[in-house]
Scaffold this motif. Structure first.
Motif, PDB file in Angstrom:
ATOM      1  N   SER A 176      -9.834  -1.126 -12.893  1.00  0.00           N
ATOM      2  CA  SER A 176     -11.051  -1.515 -14.074  1.00  0.00           C
ATOM      3  C   SER A 176     -12.156  -1.000 -13.513  1.00  0.00           C
ATOM      4  O   SER A 176     -12.400  -1.190 -11.941  1.00  0.00           O
ATOM      5  CB  SER A 176     -10.923  -2.863 -14.418  1.00  0.00           C
TER       6      SER A 176
ATOM      7  N   ASN B  36     -16.621  -2.023 -14.020  1.00  0.00           N
ATOM      8  CA  ASN B  36     -17.577  -2.780 -14.593  1.00  0.00           C
ATOM      9  C   ASN B  36     -18.791  -1.914 -15.003  1.00  0.00           C
ATOM     10  O   ASN B  36     -19.174  -1.104 -14.432  1.00  0.00           O
ATOM     11  CB  ASN B  36     -18.012  -3.885 -13.661  1.00  0.00           C
TER      12      ASN B  36
ATOM     13  N   GLY C  23     -15.570  -5.250 -23.719  1.00  0.00           N
ATOM     14  CA  GLY C  23     -14.429  -5.039 -23.069  1.00  0.00           C
ATOM     15  C   GLY C  23     -13.589  -6.037 -23.015  1.00  0.00           C
ATOM     16  O   GLY C  23     -13.265  -7.225 -23.642  1.00  0.00           O
ATOM     17  N   ALA C  24     -12.783  -6.112 -21.929  1.00  0.00           N
ATOM     18  CA  ALA C  24     -11.962  -7.342 -21.447  1.00  0.00           C
ATOM     19  C   ALA C  24     -12.565  -8.839 -21.255  1.00  0.00           C
ATOM     20  O   ALA C  24     -11.878  -9.565 -21.439  1.00  0.00           O
ATOM     21  CB  ALA C  24     -11.193  -7.066 -20.227  1.00  0.00           C
TER      22      ALA C  24
ATOM     23  N   ALA D  49     -19.602  -5.624 -19.582  1.00  0.00           N
ATOM     24  CA  ALA D  49     -18.301  -5.411 -19.875  1.00  0.00           C
ATOM     25  C   ALA D  49     -17.438  -4.831 -18.881  1.00  0.00           C
ATOM     26  O   ALA D  49     -17.847  -4.269 -17.655  1.00  0.00           O
ATOM     27  CB  ALA D  49     -18.351  -4.099 -20.757  1.00  0.00           C
ATOM     28  N   ARG D  50     -16.199  -5.092 -19.132  1.00  0.00           N
ATOM     29  CA  ARG D  50     -15.005  -4.590 -17.891  1.00  0.00           C
ATOM     30  C   ARG D  50     -14.076  -3.796 -18.927  1.00  0.00           C
ATOM     31  O   ARG D  50     -13.581  -4.396 -19.811  1.00  0.00           O
ATOM     32  CB  ARG D  50     -14.368  -5.733 -17.422  1.00  0.00           C
ATOM     33  N   TYR D  51     -13.662  -2.782 -18.362  1.00  0.00           N
ATOM     34  CA  TYR D  51     -12.495  -1.913 -19.162  1.00  0.00           C
ATOM     35  C   TYR D  51     -11.581  -1.634 -17.922  1.00  0.00           C
ATOM     36  O   TYR D  51     -11.931  -1.173 -16.689  1.00  0.00           O
ATOM     37  CB  TYR D  51     -13.010  -0.625 -19.468  1.00  0.00           C
TER      38      TYR D  51
END
Length: 151
Positions: free
Chosen positions: A2, A4, A54-55, A149-151
């Motif tokens: 992932s 950030n 995101g997550a 955000a985290r993807y």
């Protein structure tokens, strides 16, 4: 693996800086973050869009009474707003009936809507500090929000 992101957006979703201000913001963002991240970009995305976590999305609540917002109610309003290209974000919450906008709901972690976005990938910390934000806000001439955000 992932990634950030830190996204910095204006308080008004459809605000776009004039050319001179945009150049200044891009320069300042580069000076503040380039040495501590893998990539820094700034620009007009051409239309207002949802800038999400995101997550790291946790919840949405009412700015009037603090009640949790039902996911299906929120998604229905998001779908309706998307049909207009997010030009009308107005909503009335079902909990207490407060007139507000999708942008002004309380997102945990923070989220919002924007056309202009400063994006920092893989910053060495989650958020910009107060001094960094103050520098960017002075250049923008308006309040800015931070979205991690985290993807």
């Amino acid at each position: 693996m992932s990634s950030n992101y830190l996204r910095i957006i204006p308080d008004i979703p459809d605000w776009v800086p004039d050319e001179s201000t945009a150049e200044q913001l891009a320069l300042i963002a580069g000076e503040l973050f380039a040495k501590r991240s893998s990539e820094v970009t700034a620009g007009d995305r051409g239309e207002v869009g949802f800038v999400d976590q995101g997550a790291w999305f946790e919840s949405v609540s009412c700015p009037g009474c603090g009640a949790p917002i039902d996911d299906s109610w929120w998604q229905d309003r998001m779908d309706a707003a998307a049909e207009t290209g997010f030009t009308d974000l107005s909503v009335r919450t079902e909990c207490c009936g407060v007139a507000t906008t999708l942008n002004d709901l309380v997102y945990r972690l923070p989220a919002g809507f924007a056309r202009y976005v400063i994006e920092v990938r893989e910053l060495d910390k989650t958020y910009a500090d107060e001094e960094e934000m103050a520098t960017l806000q002075r250049a923008a001439g308006r309040p800015l929000r931070q979205i991690a955000a985290r993807y």
